[in-house]
Design an enzyme around this catalytic site. Structure first.
Site, PDB file in Angstrom:
ATOM      1  N   GLU A   1      37.918  16.419  95.537  1.00 29.44           N
ATOM      2  CA  GLU A   1      39.116  17.223  95.755  1.00 29.44           C
ATOM      3  C   GLU A   1      38.822  18.745  95.737  1.00 29.44           C
ATOM      4  OE1 GLU A   1      42.241  16.086  96.130  1.00 29.44           O
ATOM      5  OE2 GLU A   1      43.050  18.138  96.124  1.00 29.44           O
TER       6      GLU A   1
ATOM      7  N   PRO B   1      55.558  65.465  84.326  1.00 31.57           N
ATOM      8  CA  PRO B   1      54.835  65.935  83.140  1.00 31.57           C
ATOM      9  C   PRO B   1      53.607  65.114  82.771  1.00 31.57           C
ATOM     10  CG  PRO B   1      56.845  64.785  82.506  1.00 31.57           C
ATOM     11  CD  PRO B   1      56.826  64.790  84.000  1.00 31.57           C
TER      12      PRO B   1
ATOM     13  N   ASP C   1      46.694  71.098  90.079  1.00 26.63           N
ATOM     14  CA  ASP C   1      46.561  71.889  88.846  1.00 26.63           C
ATOM     15  C   ASP C   1      45.897  71.118  87.729  1.00 26.63           C
ATOM     16  OD1 ASP C   1      49.737  73.552  88.415  1.00 26.63           O
ATOM     17  OD2 ASP C   1      48.150  73.839  89.885  1.00 26.63           O
TER      18      ASP C   1
ATOM     19  N   LYS D   1      44.528  76.091  86.482  1.00 22.78           N
ATOM     20  CA  LYS D   1      44.461  77.314  85.682  1.00 22.78           C
ATOM     21  C   LYS D   1      44.661  76.915  84.235  1.00 22.78           C
ATOM     22  CE  LYS D   1      47.755  79.676  88.456  1.00 22.78           C
ATOM     23  NZ  LYS D   1      48.247  78.607  89.041  1.00 22.78           N
TER      24      LYS D   1
ATOM     25  N   THR E   1      60.698  68.054  85.142  1.00 21.23           N
ATOM     26  CA  THR E   1      60.105  69.179  84.419  1.00 21.23           C
ATOM     27  C   THR E   1      59.761  68.758  82.989  1.00 21.23           C
ATOM     28  OG1 THR E   1      60.342  71.517  83.950  1.00 21.23           O
ATOM     29  CG2 THR E   1      62.299  70.165  83.605  1.00 21.23           C
ATOM     30  N   ALA E   2      58.776  69.476  82.408  1.00 17.85           N
ATOM     31  CA  ALA E   2      58.286  69.085  81.078  1.00 17.85           C
ATOM     32  C   ALA E   2      59.425  68.971  80.069  1.00 17.85           C
ATOM     33  CB  ALA E   2      57.254  70.094  80.594  1.00 17.85           C
TER      34      ALA E   2
ATOM     35  N   MET F   1      54.801  76.993  77.430  1.00 15.66           N
ATOM     36  CA  MET F   1      53.651  77.875  77.183  1.00 15.66           C
ATOM     37  C   MET F   1      53.852  78.695  75.912  1.00 15.66           C
ATOM     38  SD  MET F   1      53.136  79.117  81.127  1.00 15.66           S
ATOM     39  CE  MET F   1      54.860  79.078  81.568  1.00 15.66           C
TER      40      MET F   1
ATOM     41  N   GLY G   1      53.247  65.477  76.305  1.00 12.75           N
ATOM     42  CA  GLY G   1      54.443  64.649  76.422  1.00 12.75           C
ATOM     43  C   GLY G   1      54.382  63.657  77.570  1.00 12.75           C
TER      44      GLY G   1
HETATM   45  N1  SAH Z   1      56.201  73.460  86.338  1.00 15.00           N
HETATM   46  C1  SAH Z   1      55.972  72.886  85.025  1.00 15.00           C
HETATM   47  C2  SAH Z   1      55.706  73.936  83.972  1.00 15.00           C
HETATM   48  C3  SAH Z   1      54.468  74.724  84.210  1.00 15.00           C
HETATM   49  S1  SAH Z   1      54.143  75.828  82.921  1.00 15.00           S
HETATM   50  C4  SAH Z   1      57.164  72.005  84.632  1.00 15.00           C
HETATM   51  O1  SAH Z   1      58.196  72.051  85.310  1.00 15.00           O
HETATM   52  O2  SAH Z   1      57.055  71.284  83.669  1.00 15.00           O
HETATM   53  C5  SAH Z   1      53.058  74.890  81.906  1.00 15.00           C
HETATM   54  C6  SAH Z   1      53.716  74.524  80.611  1.00 15.00           C
HETATM   55  O3  SAH Z   1      54.542  73.378  80.780  1.00 15.00           O
HETATM   56  C7  SAH Z   1      52.746  74.092  79.543  1.00 15.00           C
HETATM   57  O4  SAH Z   1      52.156  75.196  78.908  1.00 15.00           O
HETATM   58  C8  SAH Z   1      53.677  73.355  78.613  1.00 15.00           C
HETATM   59  O5  SAH Z   1      54.445  74.237  77.851  1.00 15.00           O
HETATM   60  C9  SAH Z   1      54.599  72.661  79.573  1.00 15.00           C
HETATM   61  N2  SAH Z   1      54.183  71.263  79.851  1.00 15.00           N
HETATM   62  C10 SAH Z   1      53.862  70.735  81.031  1.00 15.00           C
HETATM   63  N3  SAH Z   1      53.570  69.430  80.915  1.00 15.00           N
HETATM   64  C11 SAH Z   1      53.714  69.132  79.612  1.00 15.00           C
HETATM   65  C12 SAH Z   1      53.550  67.933  78.856  1.00 15.00           C
HETATM   66  N4  SAH Z   1      53.168  66.786  79.416  1.00 15.00           N
HETATM   67  N5  SAH Z   1      53.781  67.991  77.522  1.00 15.00           N
HETATM   68  C13 SAH Z   1      54.145  69.145  76.930  1.00 15.00           C
HETATM   69  N6  SAH Z   1      54.323  70.284  77.602  1.00 15.00           N
HETATM   70  C14 SAH Z   1      54.113  70.299  78.928  1.00 15.00           C
END
Ligand code: SAH
Length: 463
Positions: free
Chosen positions: A22, A227, A250, A272, A333-334, A385, A414
Site C-alpha cells: 500500500e 512599532p 530605518d 539613524k 505609531t509607537a 525619543m 514595545g
Molecule cells: N515615526 C515613528 C517615531 C520615530 S521617532 C512612530 O510613529 O512611531 C523614534 C522614537 O519612536 C524612538 O526613539 C522611540 O521613542 C519611539 N519608538 C518607536 N518604536 C518604538 C517601540 N517599538 N517601542 C518603544 N518606542 C518606540
C-alpha cells in the site's frame, strides 16, 4: 534551512520503487502523476498496484532487491517493512549518487516528500523537514481552502502569453508590473470563474495596449512599518512592500517586517541612531529621487507612522519637487502600539480626555519644550525619543506643578517579544531606571492612565 525545496521534472525518467504494498503504491501514484516511468521491485506485488504500474508503462520485477536495480534510475524510493532492504537500498543509492527516500525514515532519506497543493502547472509544497508531517498537512488544508479551484487554468493562461508579452515589453520590471495588474483585473477573475475564452481575449487586448512607459515609471511609497510586531502592518503596506524593487529602511524597522519584502528587492539600510547618522537626511532624499528616476518602485519604510516624528514630510518635499509619483501609507505609531501592548489606554473617560505626542529630542540635541503648556489636567503625555532627557523632563514637569507621584511608564522595544514596561511616577522614573540596562527604542507615557497598569495588560513576553 535543512532542505532546499525544488520542483523536479520527472517526465519519462525512470524511478525505482522497492516495495509491493500500500505505502509503495501511494508513492508510485505520485511519481506517475509527475510522469515518471516506474520500475517496481518486490518479491510480491499487490494486484492493484501491479495493474497500475502496467497501465502506466512501468516494469514489475517480482524478486528481492539487488544493487543493479538502481541502474539508470533518476531516484529511488524504499517502502518495504524489511529494514535491512531499506538500509541496503539507501547505502547503494548513496554510493551511486541516486537521490533516495526511505518512507517514514528521515535518517535514510537524501530527499523528502513535501505536502502538495496541486493546481498544475501551479504547485505549492509544504515541508516541515520531517519534524511534523501532520503540521504540514494541516497547513496544506488551511492554504487549500483559501485558494481558488481554477488557479491552474489561470497559470496556464499566463504561461501561454509569456513569450508574446516579452516581445512587447522588453523590460522585466515592466512585465512584472503588467502581470501584477492582470492579477488584480477582471481578466484573472474571468479565468478563475472558468470563462477562459473571455480571459484569453482580454489578455490579448491588454498586451496589445500595454504601454512600456507608464509601466516603467518610478514611484515612491512612504510606508509606516509600525512599532515592531509585523502583524501591525496595514494591508496596503504589505502590498506595496511586496511590489517594491528597492526598500530603504530605518533602524527602527523590525526584521520581521523586512522579511516581507520581495526576495529579489534591493534592501538599503539608511538607519539613524541618535547622534550617529548613518546617512544624512539629504542623502536619503536624494537616494529616493535617484531610484525613482531609474523607473523603480521604491518603498521607503519608516518605523511607526511616517508623519509622526519621522521626517516623512521632508522626504515627500524632495519627491514632490522632482515630480515623482508617491503614496503615503500610515502606520501604527509607537504611542498607539506600545500603549495597546502594555495595556495603558492613552485616553480614558475617568483619567484623560486628551493625549499629546511630544518629542524629547530636538534637531540640535537639546530639549526645549513649552513646559508650562505640558502640565494640563486630564491629558496624557507621550514622549518619543525621551530616554536621554528623562531627568530633565521629570524635573521640568514637576517644576511646572505636575504631582511628582503622577504615574509614568517607560516602555522599551514595545510590541516586540522583548517588550519591557517599567512603571513608576514622574518623580521616581529617572531613578527607577538609572541602574537598569534599558534597550532602545523607548517611549515614555505620563499621566493618570498609567495608573491602570497592569490591570489591562494582556501581552505576555518572556521577561
Ligand atoms: N515615526 C515613528 C517615531 C520615530 S521617532 C512612530 O510613529 O512611531 C523614534 C522614537 O519612536 C524612538 O526613539 C522611540 O521613542 C519611539 N519608538 C518607536 N518604536 C518604538 C517601540 N517599538 N517601542 C518603544 N518606542 C518606540
Amino acid at each position: 534551512m535543512d532542505y532546499l525545496p525544488v520542483a523536479w521534472r520527472l517526465k519519462a525518467e525512470l524511478a525505482l520503487v522497492v516495495g509491493g504494498g500500500e505505502v509503495a503504491m501511494r508513492k508510485a501514484r505520485l511519481l506517475i502523476r509527475a510522469g515518471a516511468v516506474l520500475r517496481v521491485v518486490a518479491p510480491e506485488i499487490d494486484g492493484e498496484f501491479a495493474a497500475l504500474v502496467r497501465e502506466n508503462g512501468g516494469s514489475l520485477l517480482e524478486e528481492r532487491y539487488r544493487e543493479t536495480h538502481l541502474d539508470g534510475v533518476a531516484l529511488a524510493i524504499g517502502a518495504t517493512d524489511d529494514q535491512s532492504v531499506n538500509q541496503a537500498l539507501h547505502d547503494d543509492a548513496k554510493v551511486a549518487r541516486v537521490p533516495v527516500n526511505i518512507v517514514d525514515n528521515p535518517a535514510l532519506c537524501t530527499f523528502i516528500f513535501p505536502a502538495i497543493i496541486d493546481r498544475s502547472p501551479l504547485l505549492i509544497s509544504i515541508s516541515s523537514g520531517g519534524a511534523s508531517p501532520v503540521l504540514a498537512r494541516w497547513l496544506r488544508a488551511k492554504i487549500e481552502s483559501t485558494l481558488p479551484a481554477r488557479l491552474g487554468e489561470l497559470a496556464t493562461l499566463m504561461g501561454d502569453f509569456r513569450k508574446k508579452l516579452a516581445g512587447r515589453l522588453p523590460s522585466i520590471g515592466a512585465r512584472r508590473l503588467f502581470w501584477e495588474g492582470v492579477l488584480d483585473s477582471p481578466i484573472a477573475e474571468q479565468a478563475l470563474a472558468g470563462r477562459v475564452d473571455q480571459a484569453r481575449a482580454g489578455l490579448q487586448k491588454a498586451i496589445d495596449d500595454a504601454d512600456a512607459e507608464t509601466l516603467s515609471r518610478g514611484e515612491v511609497f512612504l510606508v509606516g512599518a509600525g512599532p515592531g510586531d509585523p502583524d501591525l502592518l496595514t494591508f496596503r503596506a504589505l502590498r506595496l512592500l511586496q511590489k517594491a524593487d528597492v526598500v530603504l529602511y530605518d533602524r527602527l524597522v523590525s526584521p520581521g517586517v523586512l522579511e516581507l519584502a520581495r526576495r529579489d528587492a534591493e534592501m538599503v539600510y539608511v538607519g539613524k541612531a541618535r547622534a550617529d547618522h548613518a546617512l544624512p537626511q539629504d542623502n536619503i532624499n536624494d537616494l529616493l529621487v535617484h531610484y525613482a528616476q531609474q523607473g523603480k518602485k521604491v518603498c521607503r519604510l519608516k518605523g511607526g507612522d511616517p508623519f509622526i516624528f519621522g521626517r516623512g514630510g521632508e522626504e515627500i518635499d524632495s519627491i514632490a519637487e522632482a515630480g515623482i509619483d508617491f503614496q503615503v501609507v500610515p502606520g501604527v505609531t509607537a504611542a498607539a502600539g506600545c500603549a495597546a501592548y502594555a495595556g495603558i489606554p492613552l485616553t480614558h473617560r475617568d483619567h484623560a480626555q486628551s493625549v499629546r505626542f511630544v518629542t524629547g529630542h530636538r534637531k540640535d540635541g537639546s530639549v526645549s519644550l513649552p513646559w508650562d503648556t505640558l502640565v494640563t489636567p486630564g491629558e496624557t503625555l507621550v514622549f518619543y525619543m525621551g530616554l536621554v532627557s528623562l531627568p530633565e523632563i521629570s524635573k521640568n514637569l514637576v517644576a511646572q506643578g505636575m504631582r511628582s507621584d503622577m504615574p509614568a511608564a517607560l516602555i522599551s522595544r514595545g510590541t516586540t517579544t522583548e517588550q519591557e514596561v517599567i512603571v513608576g511616577t514622574i518623580g521616581s522614573l529617572p531613578a527607577d531606571i538609572a541602574e537598569r540596562e534599558i534597550h532602545a527604542p523607548t517611549l515614555i507615557i505620563v499621566g493618570d492612565v498609567v495608573g491602570v497598569y497592569p490591570r489591562y495588560s494582556w501581552f505576555q513576553t518572556d521577561q
